[in-house]
Design a protein around this motif. Structure first.
Motif, PDB file in Angstrom:
ATOM      1  N   ASP A 272       0.809  -1.219   0.000  1.00 37.99           N
ATOM      2  CA  ASP A 272       0.000   0.000   0.000  1.00 37.99           C
ATOM      3  C   ASP A 272       0.848   1.276   0.000  1.00 37.99           C
ATOM      4  O   ASP A 272       0.289   2.379  -0.049  1.00 37.99           O
ATOM      5  N   LEU A 273       2.162   1.128   0.097  1.00 34.20           N
ATOM      6  CA  LEU A 273       3.092   2.275   0.113  1.00 34.20           C
ATOM      7  C   LEU A 273       2.743   3.276   1.218  1.00 34.20           C
ATOM      8  O   LEU A 273       2.861   4.485   1.044  1.00 34.20           O
ATOM      9  N   ASP A 274       2.328   2.743   2.355  1.00 33.46           N
ATOM     10  CA  ASP A 274       2.021   3.583   3.518  1.00 33.46           C
ATOM     11  C   ASP A 274       3.111   3.347   4.562  1.00 33.46           C
ATOM     12  O   ASP A 274       2.876   2.774   5.619  1.00 33.46           O
ATOM     13  N   MET A 275       4.323   3.806   4.239  1.00 28.81           N
ATOM     14  CA  MET A 275       5.477   3.481   5.065  1.00 28.81           C
ATOM     15  C   MET A 275       5.430   4.173   6.423  1.00 28.81           C
ATOM     16  O   MET A 275       5.951   3.640   7.404  1.00 28.81           O
ATOM     17  N   GLY A 276       4.829   5.341   6.503  1.00 30.75           N
ATOM     18  CA  GLY A 276       4.708   6.002   7.800  1.00 30.75           C
ATOM     19  C   GLY A 276       3.874   5.183   8.765  1.00 30.75           C
ATOM     20  O   GLY A 276       4.251   4.973   9.929  1.00 30.75           O
ATOM     21  N   TYR A 277       2.744   4.670   8.277  1.00 28.98           N
ATOM     22  CA  TYR A 277       1.877   3.828   9.098  1.00 28.98           C
ATOM     23  C   TYR A 277       2.578   2.518   9.448  1.00 28.98           C
ATOM     24  O   TYR A 277       2.483   2.035  10.575  1.00 28.98           O
ATOM     25  N   ALA A 278       3.292   1.940   8.481  1.00 29.99           N
ATOM     26  CA  ALA A 278       4.027   0.697   8.733  1.00 29.99           C
ATOM     27  C   ALA A 278       5.103   0.906   9.786  1.00 29.99           C
ATOM     28  O   ALA A 278       5.344   0.029  10.631  1.00 29.99           O
ATOM     29  N   SER A 279       5.769   2.046   9.769  1.00 27.56           N
ATOM     30  CA  SER A 279       6.787   2.338  10.781  1.00 27.56           C
ATOM     31  C   SER A 279       6.162   2.445  12.164  1.00 27.56           C
ATOM     32  O   SER A 279       6.727   1.953  13.155  1.00 27.56           O
ATOM     33  N   ALA A 280       4.988   3.066  12.245  1.00 26.83           N
ATOM     34  CA  ALA A 280       4.285   3.137  13.532  1.00 26.83           C
ATOM     35  C   ALA A 280       3.903   1.735  14.009  1.00 26.83           C
ATOM     36  O   ALA A 280       4.009   1.418  15.201  1.00 26.83           O
ATOM     37  N   MET A 281       3.477   0.887  13.071  1.00 20.33           N
ATOM     38  CA  MET A 281       3.146  -0.487  13.439  1.00 20.33           C
ATOM     39  C   MET A 281       4.379  -1.227  13.950  1.00 20.33           C
ATOM     40  O   MET A 281       4.293  -2.035  14.886  1.00 20.33           O
TER      41      MET A 281
END
Length: 308
Positions: A272-281
């Motif tokens: 999904d190219l949502d790296m900011g959210y993935a980093s928070a996860m």
């Protein structure tokens, strides 16, 4: 007198030069480790912490959003589903894995010919269990036309598509994790070899049977090893990714039944190219693992017995 003072001063200077030389040599040997620490571990962790507060799609510059990524997690139904799947996976597979490892270690501890060979063979699953090849093989074994259904057919039992059925897909991953019992088995075997045999001899003289000796001697003496294996395997189980990715085809299916937290994190970051959210996860996962480890250490004082 002056010659003695000069000799002492010369000795001190020589010792100081030796210490400096030893320090430089130690720094030289430690340099690769420090380089790896800062370039491979600490640096990416700091970057990930920064990105967790941003909106970043890997294609444009990150935009600061504060705590939005963390608040989104509590409103994300798939994340909650992944947490449920992951906790089920950890709380079921780890105890079964440790039980299998301890049982086999007890058998090998009895002594047999070719013990080194058996120990090596049983350790292999730990080396291979996390590989892509084994995950592919596992998917074939539990497929609709796989080995498991073929054996069931010989017994007159109708099989099913184990990896394609929501009620059974996670169980195949649990079985695969239990199968990788080699590493804790070797550690259990080493712990069993350290228990003094005089305890078993004294218990036998008092009339204690094998079951009584196991629960009264083996288990209490082995609790530090159980605790060590428990902490390591819980951490490893929370981080498992390859098995779920390959067996589910990379989407956590069917019906998100194999959507482990790490797999969902990967999909948010690279699909999904949502790296900011993935980093928070990723940082939330760090907190979960840290919390579980802390709980294990706090609870250990009630059941782990040391020599003192």
């Amino acid at each position: 007198m002056s010659s003695v003072i000069q000799e002492v001063a010369s000795t001190r200077r020589a010792a100081s030069e030796r210490r400096k030389g030893d320090g430089r040599m130690a720094a030289l040997f430690l340099a690769p480790w420090f380089a790896g620490l800062f370039l491979i571990t600490a640096g990416p962790m700091a970057a990930s912490l920064y990105l967790s507060f941003t909106d970043y799609d890997l294609l444009s510059a990150p935009a600061w959003v504060g705590l939005d990524n963390y608040t989104r997690m509590f409103e994300d139904p798939r994340l909650l589903q992944s947490l449920q799947v992951t906790f089920t996976y950890v709380f079921v597979s780890v105890p079964l894995q440790l039980a299998a490892a301890l049982a086999l270690a007890l058998v090998l501890d009895k002594g047999m010919r070719g013990l080194a060979l058996y120990r090596s063979v049983y350790y292999l699953p730990s080396l291979l269990g996390g590989s892509v090849a084994i995950a592919i093989l596992w998917r074939q074994i539990f497929g609709a036309d796989g080995l498991v259904n073929q054996v069931l057919a010989l017994l007159g039992i109708e099989g099913t598509g184990w990896v394609s059925h929501p009620d059974h897909a996670l169980n195949t991953l649990i079985i695969l994790n239990v199968w990788t019992f080699g590493a804790p088995m070797v550690i259990f075997l080493a712990g069993l070899r350290q228990i003094p045999r005089m305890y078993y001899e004294a218990a036998s003289i008092d009339g204690a049977g094998p079951v009584r000796r196991f629960w009264s001697i083996t288990v209490p003496m082995l609790t530090p090893i159980v605790f060590f294996n428990l902490v390591l395997q819980v951490i490893n189980a929370f981080q498992n990714f390859t098995q779920a990715f390959v067996v589910s085809g990379g989407n956590g299916g069917p019906a998100d039944s194999t959507l482990l937290y790490t797999l969902y994190l990967y999909r948010k970051g690279f699909a999904d190219l949502d790296m900011g959210y993935a980093s928070a996860m990723a940082w939330f996962l760090l907190l979960i693992i840290g919390g579980m480890t802390l709980v294990n250490f706090l609870a250990s004082k009630y059941w782990v017995h040391y020599d003192d």
